[in-house]
Write a protein that holds these residues in place. Structure first.
Motif, short mmCIF file in Angstrom:
data_model
loop_
_atom_site.label_atom_id
_atom_site.label_comp_id
_atom_site.label_asym_id
_atom_site.label_seq_id
_atom_site.Cartn_x
_atom_site.Cartn_y
_atom_site.Cartn_z
N GLN A 1 -7.21 4.38 13.92
CA GLN A 1 -6.44 3.15 14.09
C GLN A 1 -5.07 3.42 14.69
N ARG B 1 -1.52 7.52 1.44
CA ARG B 1 -2.63 8.23 0.84
C ARG B 1 -2.27 9.71 0.75
N MET C 1 0.85 -1.18 0.00
CA MET C 1 0.00 0.00 0.00
C MET C 1 0.89 1.24 0.00
N GLU D 1 0.03 0.49 5.67
CA GLU D 1 -0.64 -0.81 5.56
C GLU D 1 -2.12 -0.59 5.82
N TYR D 2 -2.95 -1.40 5.23
CA TYR D 2 -4.38 -1.26 5.43
C TYR D 2 -4.75 -1.34 6.92
N ALA D 3 -4.05 -2.20 7.66
CA ALA D 3 -4.36 -2.39 9.09
C ALA D 3 -4.16 -1.11 9.89
N GLU E 1 -10.09 7.10 9.38
CA GLU E 1 -9.83 5.73 9.85
C GLU E 1 -8.38 5.58 10.27
N ALA E 2 -7.47 6.16 9.52
CA ALA E 2 -6.05 6.08 9.85
C ALA E 2 -5.79 6.73 11.21
N CYS F 1 -3.86 2.13 8.19
CA CYS F 1 -4.32 3.29 7.44
C CYS F 1 -5.78 3.26 7.03
N GLY F 2 -6.37 2.07 6.96
CA GLY F 2 -7.77 1.96 6.59
C GLY F 2 -8.06 2.55 5.23
N ASP F 3 -9.31 3.01 5.06
CA ASP F 3 -9.76 3.55 3.77
C ASP F 3 -9.74 5.07 3.70
#
Length: 85
Positions: A74, A4, A1, A60-62, A70-71, A64-66
């Motif tokens: 998290q 963003r 990833m 990473e998605y875990a 969310e980031a 940073c999320g969408d």
């Protein structure tokens, strides 16, 4: 990833416990790094004064999320979980 564009959550949510250029006392969790630009990019990217912990961070998605929101959420949770008991 890939990071963003315009997010910068990793420059706000976590703490940095070591002094670094521009922040001689480190950076508390939830405080925006002084090097985060208006475009939410690291102003120390490629600079040897950039903290090693920042250079080691991998999107990473875990974490940073969408979305940026969310980031932030998290990364704040990870910060809380990393506090000593």
């Amino acid at each position: 990833m890939q990071c963003r564009p315009g997010c910068g959550a990793c420059c706000v949510a976590p703490s940095i416990n070591q002094p670094f250029h521009g922040m001689p006392r480190g950076k508390p969790a939830g405080v925006t790094c002084v090097h985060l630009t208006a475009a939410r990019l690291c102003g120390l990217m490629g600079d040897p004064r950039r903290p090693a912990v920042c250079g080691a961070f991998q999107a990473e998605y875990a974490t940073c999320g969408d979305t940026r929101e969310e980031a932030l959420e998290q990364l704040q949770q990870l910060e809380i979980l990393s506090l000593p008991d």
